[in-house]
Scaffold this motif. Structure first.
Motif, PDB file in Angstrom:
ATOM      1  N   VAL A 278      65.734  32.934  39.465  1.00  0.00           N
ATOM      2  CA  VAL A 278      65.019  31.720  39.858  1.00  0.00           C
ATOM      3  C   VAL A 278      63.535  32.018  40.064  1.00  0.00           C
ATOM      4  O   VAL A 278      62.658  31.257  39.620  1.00  0.00           O
ATOM      5  CB  VAL A 278      65.636  31.119  41.132  1.00  0.00           C
ATOM      6  N   GLU A 279      63.235  33.128  40.722  1.00  0.00           N
ATOM      7  CA  GLU A 279      61.846  33.509  40.983  1.00  0.00           C
ATOM      8  C   GLU A 279      61.093  33.757  39.677  1.00  0.00           C
ATOM      9  O   GLU A 279      59.962  33.260  39.482  1.00  0.00           O
ATOM     10  CB  GLU A 279      61.822  34.751  41.866  1.00  0.00           C
ATOM     11  N   LEU A 280      61.699  34.532  38.773  1.00  0.00           N
ATOM     12  CA  LEU A 280      61.043  34.883  37.520  1.00  0.00           C
ATOM     13  C   LEU A 280      60.851  33.660  36.632  1.00  0.00           C
ATOM     14  O   LEU A 280      59.761  33.433  36.090  1.00  0.00           O
ATOM     15  CB  LEU A 280      61.872  35.946  36.784  1.00  0.00           C
ATOM     16  N   VAL A 281      61.901  32.859  36.466  1.00  0.00           N
ATOM     17  CA  VAL A 281      61.814  31.677  35.617  1.00  0.00           C
ATOM     18  C   VAL A 281      60.806  30.677  36.194  1.00  0.00           C
ATOM     19  O   VAL A 281      60.021  30.073  35.458  1.00  0.00           O
ATOM     20  CB  VAL A 281      63.199  31.026  35.456  1.00  0.00           C
ATOM     21  N   GLY A 282      60.813  30.515  37.507  1.00  0.00           N
ATOM     22  CA  GLY A 282      59.862  29.608  38.129  1.00  0.00           C
ATOM     23  C   GLY A 282      58.427  30.023  37.876  1.00  0.00           C
ATOM     24  O   GLY A 282      57.571  29.199  37.522  1.00  0.00           O
ATOM     25  N   GLU A 283      58.134  31.311  38.035  1.00  0.00           N
ATOM     26  CA  GLU A 283      56.782  31.813  37.795  1.00  0.00           C
ATOM     27  C   GLU A 283      56.359  31.576  36.350  1.00  0.00           C
ATOM     28  O   GLU A 283      55.230  31.115  36.075  1.00  0.00           O
ATOM     29  CB  GLU A 283      56.721  33.304  38.122  1.00  0.00           C
ATOM     30  N   LEU A 284      57.250  31.864  35.412  1.00  0.00           N
ATOM     31  CA  LEU A 284      56.905  31.742  34.001  1.00  0.00           C
ATOM     32  C   LEU A 284      56.775  30.280  33.574  1.00  0.00           C
ATOM     33  O   LEU A 284      55.908  29.939  32.766  1.00  0.00           O
ATOM     34  CB  LEU A 284      57.947  32.466  33.151  1.00  0.00           C
ATOM     35  N   CYS A 285      57.626  29.418  34.102  1.00  0.00           N
ATOM     36  CA  CYS A 285      57.531  28.000  33.748  1.00  0.00           C
ATOM     37  C   CYS A 285      56.217  27.400  34.236  1.00  0.00           C
ATOM     38  O   CYS A 285      55.607  26.571  33.551  1.00  0.00           O
ATOM     39  CB  CYS A 285      58.708  27.228  34.337  1.00  0.00           C
ATOM     40  N   VAL A 286      55.764  27.823  35.410  1.00  0.00           N
ATOM     41  CA  VAL A 286      54.511  27.307  35.954  1.00  0.00           C
ATOM     42  C   VAL A 286      53.318  27.787  35.145  1.00  0.00           C
ATOM     43  O   VAL A 286      52.366  27.036  34.901  1.00  0.00           O
ATOM     44  CB  VAL A 286      54.363  27.719  37.434  1.00  0.00           C
ATOM     45  N   ASN A 287      53.365  29.026  34.696  1.00  0.00           N
ATOM     46  CA  ASN A 287      52.184  29.642  34.072  1.00  0.00           C
ATOM     47  C   ASN A 287      52.196  29.663  32.549  1.00  0.00           C
ATOM     48  O   ASN A 287      51.174  30.007  31.939  1.00  0.00           O
ATOM     49  CB  ASN A 287      52.027  31.078  34.586  1.00  0.00           C
ATOM     50  N   SER A 288      53.320  29.330  31.936  1.00  0.00           N
ATOM     51  CA  SER A 288      53.404  29.380  30.478  1.00  0.00           C
ATOM     52  C   SER A 288      54.153  28.160  29.940  1.00  0.00           C
ATOM     53  O   SER A 288      55.383  28.095  30.043  1.00  0.00           O
ATOM     54  CB  SER A 288      54.109  30.661  30.011  1.00  0.00           C
ATOM     55  N   PRO A 289      53.447  27.197  29.352  1.00  0.00           N
ATOM     56  CA  PRO A 289      54.124  26.053  28.736  1.00  0.00           C
ATOM     57  C   PRO A 289      55.096  26.472  27.625  1.00  0.00           C
ATOM     58  O   PRO A 289      56.136  25.838  27.438  1.00  0.00           O
ATOM     59  CB  PRO A 289      52.967  25.218  28.168  1.00  0.00           C
ATOM     60  N   GLU A 290      54.747  27.544  26.902  1.00  0.00           N
ATOM     61  CA  GLU A 290      55.649  28.004  25.834  1.00  0.00           C
ATOM     62  C   GLU A 290      56.973  28.471  26.412  1.00  0.00           C
ATOM     63  O   GLU A 290      58.040  28.156  25.881  1.00  0.00           O
ATOM     64  CB  GLU A 290      55.008  29.143  25.032  1.00  0.00           C
ATOM     65  N   PHE A 291      56.921  29.234  27.511  1.00  0.00           N
ATOM     66  CA  PHE A 291      58.166  29.681  28.121  1.00  0.00           C
ATOM     67  C   PHE A 291      58.964  28.490  28.630  1.00  0.00           C
ATOM     68  O   PHE A 291      60.187  28.426  28.431  1.00  0.00           O
ATOM     69  CB  PHE A 291      57.889  30.651  29.279  1.00  0.00           C
TER      70      PHE A 291
ATOM     71  N   ALA B 107      54.857  39.975  30.412  1.00  0.00           N
ATOM     72  CA  ALA B 107      53.888  40.534  29.476  1.00  0.00           C
ATOM     73  C   ALA B 107      53.766  39.666  28.228  1.00  0.00           C
ATOM     74  O   ALA B 107      52.666  39.355  27.768  1.00  0.00           O
ATOM     75  CB  ALA B 107      54.284  41.954  29.098  1.00  0.00           C
ATOM     76  N   ILE B 108      54.892  39.259  27.665  1.00  0.00           N
ATOM     77  CA  ILE B 108      54.875  38.495  26.420  1.00  0.00           C
ATOM     78  C   ILE B 108      54.212  37.136  26.597  1.00  0.00           C
ATOM     79  O   ILE B 108      53.414  36.701  25.762  1.00  0.00           O
ATOM     80  CB  ILE B 108      56.308  38.337  25.877  1.00  0.00           C
ATOM     81  N   PHE B 109      54.507  36.456  27.701  1.00  0.00           N
ATOM     82  CA  PHE B 109      54.037  35.080  27.851  1.00  0.00           C
ATOM     83  C   PHE B 109      52.744  34.946  28.648  1.00  0.00           C
ATOM     84  O   PHE B 109      52.081  33.910  28.554  1.00  0.00           O
ATOM     85  CB  PHE B 109      55.133  34.228  28.487  1.00  0.00           C
ATOM     86  N   LEU B 110      52.365  35.970  29.405  1.00  0.00           N
ATOM     87  CA  LEU B 110      51.195  35.835  30.257  1.00  0.00           C
ATOM     88  C   LEU B 110      50.057  36.792  29.905  1.00  0.00           C
ATOM     89  O   LEU B 110      48.951  36.629  30.413  1.00  0.00           O
ATOM     90  CB  LEU B 110      51.585  36.036  31.732  1.00  0.00           C
ATOM     91  N   MET B 111      50.307  37.793  29.056  1.00  0.00           N
ATOM     92  CA  MET B 111      49.271  38.755  28.715  1.00  0.00           C
ATOM     93  C   MET B 111      48.782  38.537  27.285  1.00  0.00           C
ATOM     94  O   MET B 111      49.571  38.652  26.326  1.00  0.00           O
ATOM     95  CB  MET B 111      49.800  40.191  28.869  1.00  0.00           C
ATOM     96  N   PRO B 112      47.488  38.255  27.073  1.00  0.00           N
ATOM     97  CA  PRO B 112      46.949  38.036  25.722  1.00  0.00           C
ATOM     98  C   PRO B 112      47.228  39.172  24.734  1.00  0.00           C
ATOM     99  O   PRO B 112      47.474  38.899  23.546  1.00  0.00           O
ATOM    100  CB  PRO B 112      45.452  37.844  25.970  1.00  0.00           C
TER     101      PRO B 112
END
Length: 301
Positions: free
Chosen positions: A194-207, A156-161
């Motif tokens: 691993v799944e969560l971090v991978g998803e966030l790293c791909v979709n959020s440069p800030e994360f 929510a924090i990193f992917l939702m405006p």
């Protein structure tokens, strides 16, 4: 975590934390440096080990530094208690108990859910090890209504405006949540992590940037500055309490000074949420848990 994977993770942590320590922090002249932070030989000197041995640690060619070496490295890198504990966990030889943990969904206990539902004027939520929302009382659900169907706070924090409007200190909140995720998950090869971090790293440069900093810090009490779409700006006291019966879970409570504008705003928000046809997230999730049963490790995510 197998022996083969321990050393590379350890090396990543040492490199990232070495880059964040200034020579001046140890009373050494900065001089001219091509990269920020300490040099490898400086860390080795401060820790009382050979430069060659430290290089082997960073490169993954040594797998099992002793407890004394780990403590010396923690002091050289100026690690706080939580980061030191994380370093010790990375240096443990062989498969750890954490690694043998089977993947399963977490759930909030019915007793904790009932306790939160007894606080009509206090927003309360329960988060799991991976910051999945496990339960919320009526006011907690109303406060975080912007989440919609999303159940993971980090996504929510990193992917939702809307998160950037809700959290007035979004950058600080994001940094703290990433550090708290690492603090709660010492095993970096946990499949869910691993799944969560991978998803966030791909979709959020800030994360991705924050995760690469290797910051380790649990959440603590503070003032959260929020902007709710229905009641406007709020400055609420935030308390983060561990749940002893469920390691990795946290009871999060927000509260306002009695009689303050925030207290009145929460009362107004509660009146919006308290309709006869609406149950809290906590109650709905408790029903799911009762239907599926904790033994099946289902029900609440």
């Amino acid at each position: 975590m197998t022996e083969r994977r321990v050393a590379p993770r350890l090396g990543e942590f040492l490199r990232a934390r070495r880059a964040r320590v200034r020579p001046e922090d140890h009373g050494m002249p900065a001089g001219t440096r091509r990269t920020p932070g300490l040099r490898r030989e400086e860390v080795a000197m401060l820790a009382g080990i050979s430069t060659d041995y430290y290089i082997r640690l960073e490169q993954g060619r040594d797998r099992h530094p002793s407890q004394q070496v780990v403590q010396a490295l923690a002091e050289a890198l100026l690690l706080e208690d939580e980061a030191s504990a994380y370093l010790r966990g990375l240096a443990e030889p062989g498969p750890s108990q954490r690694s043998r943990r089977t993947r399963h969904q977490e759930y909030a206990s019915p007793g904790l859910v009932s306790l939160m539902d007894a606080w009509p004027r206090t927003p309360a939520l329960v988060y799991g090890r991976y910051m999945d929302l496990l339960a919320a009382n009526t006011l907690g659900e109303a406060l975080f209504s912007w989440l919609g169907e999303e159940t993971n706070l980090l996504r929510a924090i990193f992917l939702m405006p809307p998160a950037r409007a809700f959290y007035r200190d979004w950058a600080r909140i994001g940094e703290g949540c990433v550090a708290a995720l690492r603090a709660a998950n010492i095993d970096p090869d946990d499949p869910r992590l691993v799944e969560l971090v991978g998803e966030l790293c791909v979709n959020s440069p800030e994360f991705a940037r924050l995760w690469g900093r290797q910051e380790v810090r649990a959440k603590t009490a503070e003032i959260k500055r929020l902007t709710h779409p229905d009641v406007g700006e709020l400055s609420l006291r935030f308390e983060n309490l561990t749940v002893p019966s469920a390691p990795g879970q946290h009871l999060v409570v927000y509260h306002a000074e009695p009689g303050s504008r925030e207290d009145q705003a929460l009362a107004l928000l509660g009146s919006y949420a308290a309709t006869p046809a609406s149950d809290s997230h906590a109650s709905r999730r408790q029903d799911l848990a009762a239907e599926d049963g904790p033994a099946a490790e289902k029900g609440i995510r």
